[in-house]
Design a protein around this motif. Structure first.
Motif, mmCIF file in Angstrom:
data_model
loop_
_atom_site.group_PDB
_atom_site.id
_atom_site.type_symbol
_atom_site.label_atom_id
_atom_site.label_comp_id
_atom_site.label_asym_id
_atom_site.label_seq_id
_atom_site.Cartn_x
_atom_site.Cartn_y
_atom_site.Cartn_z
ATOM 1 N N GLU A 60 -5.850 -10.086 1.056
ATOM 2 C CA GLU A 60 -6.834 -9.145 2.254
ATOM 3 C C GLU A 60 -6.333 -8.096 2.266
ATOM 4 O O GLU A 60 -7.331 -7.027 3.069
ATOM 5 N N PHE A 61 -4.861 -7.822 2.529
ATOM 6 C CA PHE A 61 -5.117 -6.303 3.433
ATOM 7 C C PHE A 61 -3.895 -5.636 2.482
ATOM 8 O O PHE A 61 -4.116 -4.257 2.195
ATOM 9 N N ALA A 62 -4.616 -5.538 0.753
ATOM 10 C CA ALA A 62 -3.640 -4.514 0.219
ATOM 11 C C ALA A 62 -4.614 -3.722 -0.433
ATOM 12 O O ALA A 62 -6.047 -4.482 -0.902
ATOM 13 N N PHE A 63 -4.418 -2.624 -0.680
ATOM 14 C CA PHE A 63 -5.174 -2.067 -2.122
ATOM 15 C C PHE A 63 -5.779 -2.842 -3.223
ATOM 16 O O PHE A 63 -4.356 -3.042 -3.547
ATOM 17 N N PRO A 64 -7.217 -2.426 -3.527
ATOM 18 C CA PRO A 64 -6.809 -3.320 -5.212
ATOM 19 C C PRO A 64 -5.906 -2.756 -6.291
ATOM 20 O O PRO A 64 -6.000 -4.193 -6.557
ATOM 21 N N THR A 65 -5.656 -1.960 -6.579
ATOM 22 C CA THR A 65 -4.705 -1.981 -7.175
ATOM 23 C C THR A 65 -2.757 -2.298 -7.035
ATOM 24 O O THR A 65 -2.951 -3.074 -7.677
ATOM 25 N N VAL A 66 -3.143 -2.364 -5.827
ATOM 26 C CA VAL A 66 -1.950 -3.202 -5.421
ATOM 27 C C VAL A 66 -1.990 -4.728 -5.737
ATOM 28 O O VAL A 66 -1.233 -5.149 -6.280
ATOM 29 N N ARG A 67 -3.036 -4.767 -5.677
ATOM 30 C CA ARG A 67 -3.222 -6.101 -4.758
ATOM 31 C C ARG A 67 -2.939 -6.827 -6.416
ATOM 32 O O ARG A 67 -3.164 -8.474 -6.885
ATOM 33 N N ASN A 79 0.960 -1.479 -0.469
ATOM 34 C CA ASN A 79 0.010 0.286 -0.170
ATOM 35 C C ASN A 79 0.798 1.316 -0.149
ATOM 36 O O ASN A 79 0.422 2.433 -0.689
#
Lengths: 319, 319
Positions: free
Chosen positions: B285-292, B255
């Motif tokens: 579960e914890f990463a921001f959608p773009t990061v994921r 993130n």
């Protein structure tokens, strides 16, 4: 005569412009309302027209400028100079910005996202004291951020600096991003109110904030902080919770990046030292000893002007 | 003939050396035991003597080298080329390293701390695929890390990359740094065993790990992971807890920095895909959608050689 910079801060409500010296002093400022009608198709033409109009007004030529820099919402492609998914501008599809602005103004153009640009502004002329290592958090409707290290903005693959989406409370409040417990859900203006409503439910003592919430009055983060400053019990609990999460985020930013300054800006930061000292208390609890001794928390200094100043600094690359 | 690099990985037990091409291929390797007697005063002279001895052994001259790079424990002053507080070397006071090595070998010398240097190695020739955006976590006796962004190591004011001291559990286990709930207290080799002992106390089911702990047998993180792979109930709980904290840390690194790769190395990572897939579950579960969607978790590939390879890459600046 020294050449000038133009900075543009593109927002969903207004578009702000400034002409600056290459040292970052603002010489002219103007703004107008953002016209987001027709899928935001008027925005770029309006910007171009406004720049050309003001240049002729001031009797200036394109050759007198180093370049134009702009901060924009949405996902910015730095190299192409395009923007996508800026929903507050009604920009759903890819927008050519750089190409059009350069063609119509004959001035070199650079763009980055608005939170990064505000970080650059605070770093250059504000609380960051032009240091090479500055982290910036802005507490507004959402929580944004920008990270400067080795003197450069960190972009990663494009989404670096998403400080608002650091998870500070696993299984915490649901965020608009779909995750749970993002910093933004606690420390944005709406987050502060959410914490207030949440804590009010189990709060039993005497509190004006509690009574206002129970009365169904409209509450803002400013009201929460003002009441806390007046020693309102629930207000103080809310501020403590918000500052705890901010301190945890700042601690971990420090542990990863060890910047000279972590600068806190945006509407919620208007609470000033009252906010900062409480964030610092938790920062000191969560920061690694070396970081605790070297990284310093500060309040932002530029307010609304951070955007145009930081945007203008993007154009320094054309020097 | 192309010029060569020398990489040195200075550790508390051994000092490893390699001669590499400027493309990072190892051509010669040697090592000897670290003599930490007499306040570690033999270390730098031993290094100098060993380099000069091997150069004459291979019939090579200082002019054939671009430079020497070294990774060291302790606090490294990059500009001065000095080290302080490397307690596993008995280096309590400031040690002149660069000055002595350059004088005695006539080869340019650069130094950085060992975790940063290992990150550079994995970035250059390992899982990082020479990408400009790589985060590296090493799970050993402690948890270390190094962050590369825009192609450069992030140092901040000196302590950037303290991934092991990100707080992942406020009020969690006490860390050697004095804080509570640092990643290192859960995900280092000793951390894994600590989690095992902790969870065993309240565990009631059938488990070989539980019986071994109750018997007072010596437990290592390898034993915990091996038993978990064999479906041991307590073992699986311990691994899940460790991977949860690693996933939370990786999510927040993502993130903040959105690197191409987060590379996990060190002894504990020998558990391989069994570890990685479980960390990834929580990372997602914890990463921001773009990061994921963009940041990828990977296992380190270079093992022990990351140190000398990354150290050698420090010397590329003298090219």
């Amino acid at each position: 005569m020294d050449k000038k910079l133009i900075g543009i801060d593109l927002g969903g409500t207004t578009i702000k412009f400034a002409i600056l010296t290459e040292k970052g002093e603002i010489q002219q400022k103007w703004s107008f309302e953002t016209n987001i009608l027709d899928d935001g198709s008027h925005i770029v033409p309006d910007i171009v027209q406004s720049i050309n109009h003001h240049l002729s007004l001031y009797g200036m030529e394109p050759e007198q400028f180093i370049g134009i820099g702009m901060g924009s919402p949405g996902t910015v492609d730095l190299n192409e100079g395009t923007v996508t998914g800026a929903y507050n501008l009604n920009w759903k599809t890819l927008q050519e910005v750089k190409k059009v602005v350069e063609k119509e103004t004959k001035i070199a153009f650079a763009i980055d996202n608005d939170a990064n640009v505000a970080a650059l502004g605070e770093r250059w002329k504000g609380a960051g004291e032009n240091d090479k290592e500055v982290a910036f958090i802005t507490l507004g409707t959402g929580v944004g951020g920008g990270l400067v290290s080795n003197g450069n903005l960190l972009h990663g693959l494009g989404a670096a600096g998403e400080i608002g989406h650091m998870v500070v409370q696993p299984k915490g409040y649901l965020c608009t991003c779909g995750n749970h417990g993002c910093l933004e859900t606690y420390a944005s203006a709406t987050g502060v109110v959410r914490v207030a409503r949440d804590l009010a439910e189990e709060f039993a003592g005497d509190s004006k904030l509690k009574r206002m919430l129970d009365d169904g009055q409209e509450i803002t983060s400013k009201i929460v902080f003002d009441l806390a400053k007046e020693d309102d019990l629930l207000g103080k609990m809310v501020v403590d919770r918000v500052c705890y999460y901010l301190g945890l985020a700042c601690g971990n930013i420090g542990n990863l990046l060890n910047p000279s300054y972590i600068v806190i800006g945006g509407g919620v930061s208007a609470a000033g030292e009252f906010l900062l000292s409480r964030v610092e208390k938790y920062f000191l609890e969560f920061a690694f000893p070396t970081v605790r001794k070297s990284t310093q928390l500060k309040l932002a200094q530029l307010g609304n002007e951070a955007g145009v100043i930081g945007a203008a600094s993007l154009a320094l690359r054309f020097k």
